[in-house]
Design a protein around this motif. Structure first.
Motif, mmCIF file in Angstrom:
data_model
loop_
_atom_site.group_PDB
_atom_site.id
_atom_site.type_symbol
_atom_site.label_atom_id
_atom_site.label_comp_id
_atom_site.label_asym_id
_atom_site.label_seq_id
_atom_site.Cartn_x
_atom_site.Cartn_y
_atom_site.Cartn_z
ATOM 1 N N GLU A 1 0.840 -1.200 0.000
ATOM 2 C CA GLU A 1 0.000 0.000 0.000
ATOM 3 C C GLU A 1 0.874 1.249 0.000
ATOM 4 O O GLU A 1 1.922 1.290 0.633
ATOM 5 N N LEU B 1 0.998 5.398 0.711
ATOM 6 C CA LEU B 1 0.333 6.546 1.315
ATOM 7 C C LEU B 1 0.189 7.661 0.281
ATOM 8 O O LEU B 1 1.006 7.783 -0.639
ATOM 9 N N ILE B 2 -0.839 8.485 0.435
ATOM 10 C CA ILE B 2 -1.107 9.569 -0.506
ATOM 11 C C ILE B 2 0.119 10.445 -0.712
ATOM 12 O O ILE B 2 0.478 10.774 -1.841
ATOM 13 N N LEU C 1 -5.016 9.006 -5.270
ATOM 14 C CA LEU C 1 -6.205 9.322 -4.489
ATOM 15 C C LEU C 1 -6.539 8.177 -3.539
ATOM 16 O O LEU C 1 -6.413 7.005 -3.902
ATOM 17 N N GLU C 2 -6.998 8.555 -2.356
ATOM 18 C CA GLU C 2 -7.319 7.564 -1.329
ATOM 19 C C GLU C 2 -8.380 6.578 -1.815
ATOM 20 O O GLU C 2 -9.338 6.964 -2.486
ATOM 21 N N PHE C 3 -8.175 5.326 -1.469
ATOM 22 C CA PHE C 3 -9.084 4.214 -1.774
ATOM 23 C C PHE C 3 -9.183 3.893 -3.268
ATOM 24 O O PHE C 3 -10.114 3.223 -3.698
ATOM 25 N N ARG D 1 -2.350 0.136 -4.294
ATOM 26 C CA ARG D 1 -3.500 0.703 -3.571
ATOM 27 C C ARG D 1 -3.009 1.916 -2.799
ATOM 28 O O ARG D 1 -2.016 1.848 -2.083
ATOM 29 N N VAL D 2 -3.729 3.032 -2.928
ATOM 30 C CA VAL D 2 -3.376 4.256 -2.222
ATOM 31 C C VAL D 2 -4.290 4.423 -1.015
ATOM 32 O O VAL D 2 -5.507 4.268 -1.120
ATOM 33 N N VAL D 3 -3.674 4.700 0.132
ATOM 34 C CA VAL D 3 -4.423 4.877 1.385
ATOM 35 C C VAL D 3 -3.941 6.153 2.090
ATOM 36 O O VAL D 3 -2.838 6.635 1.839
ATOM 37 N N LYS D 4 -4.780 6.679 2.966
ATOM 38 C CA LYS D 4 -4.408 7.876 3.736
ATOM 39 C C LYS D 4 -3.546 7.493 4.946
ATOM 40 O O LYS D 4 -2.605 8.185 5.287
ATOM 41 N N ARG E 1 -1.857 3.874 7.094
ATOM 42 C CA ARG E 1 -1.630 2.420 7.111
ATOM 43 C C ARG E 1 -2.111 1.863 8.430
ATOM 44 O O ARG E 1 -1.959 2.485 9.479
#
Length: 105
Positions: A6, A8-9, A72-74, A98-101, A103
């Motif tokens: 994953e 992060l943004i 972008l998130e999600f 996958r991009v997440v805000k 972890r």
């Protein structure tokens, strides 16, 4: 298909792929002469996914790496590497990002 960790943004990462085994299985004398990448959305919404590219592809032998930023998130992205070989043949590999805000630790 490769799945990257994953992202992060606000994190900058390298999406890397090693074509060695794939190319050597075709012909051990072939080399990778160039490579391009394309980023698409697998799920979620991002009208301009290729803006995640942060510069050009780095290549060392048969290993390629695309610097990646933002996203972008999600949103689940696919990065496709298309390599051109010394005989003119093209081969492609794809990985998921996958991009997440935040972890989950």
């Amino acid at each position: 298909m490769l799945t990257y960790p994953e992202k992060l943004i606000d994190e900058e990462v390298m999406a890397e792929f090693d074509f060695t085994d794939r190319i050597k299985a075709i012909d051990p004398d072939l080399t990778l002469t160039s490579c391009v990448s394309d980023i698409t959305v697998q799920s979620g919404v991002d009208p301009s996914p290729n803006t995640m590219k942060n510069g050009g592809i780095a290549q060392a032998g048969m290993v390629v790496a695309q610097p990646i930023k933002a996203g972008l998130e999600f949103v689940n992205y696919a990065i496709k590497f298309t390599a051109t070989l010394s005989n003119g043949m093209k081969v492609s590999e794809q990985g998921l990002i996958r991009v997440v805000k935040f972890r989950k630790d």
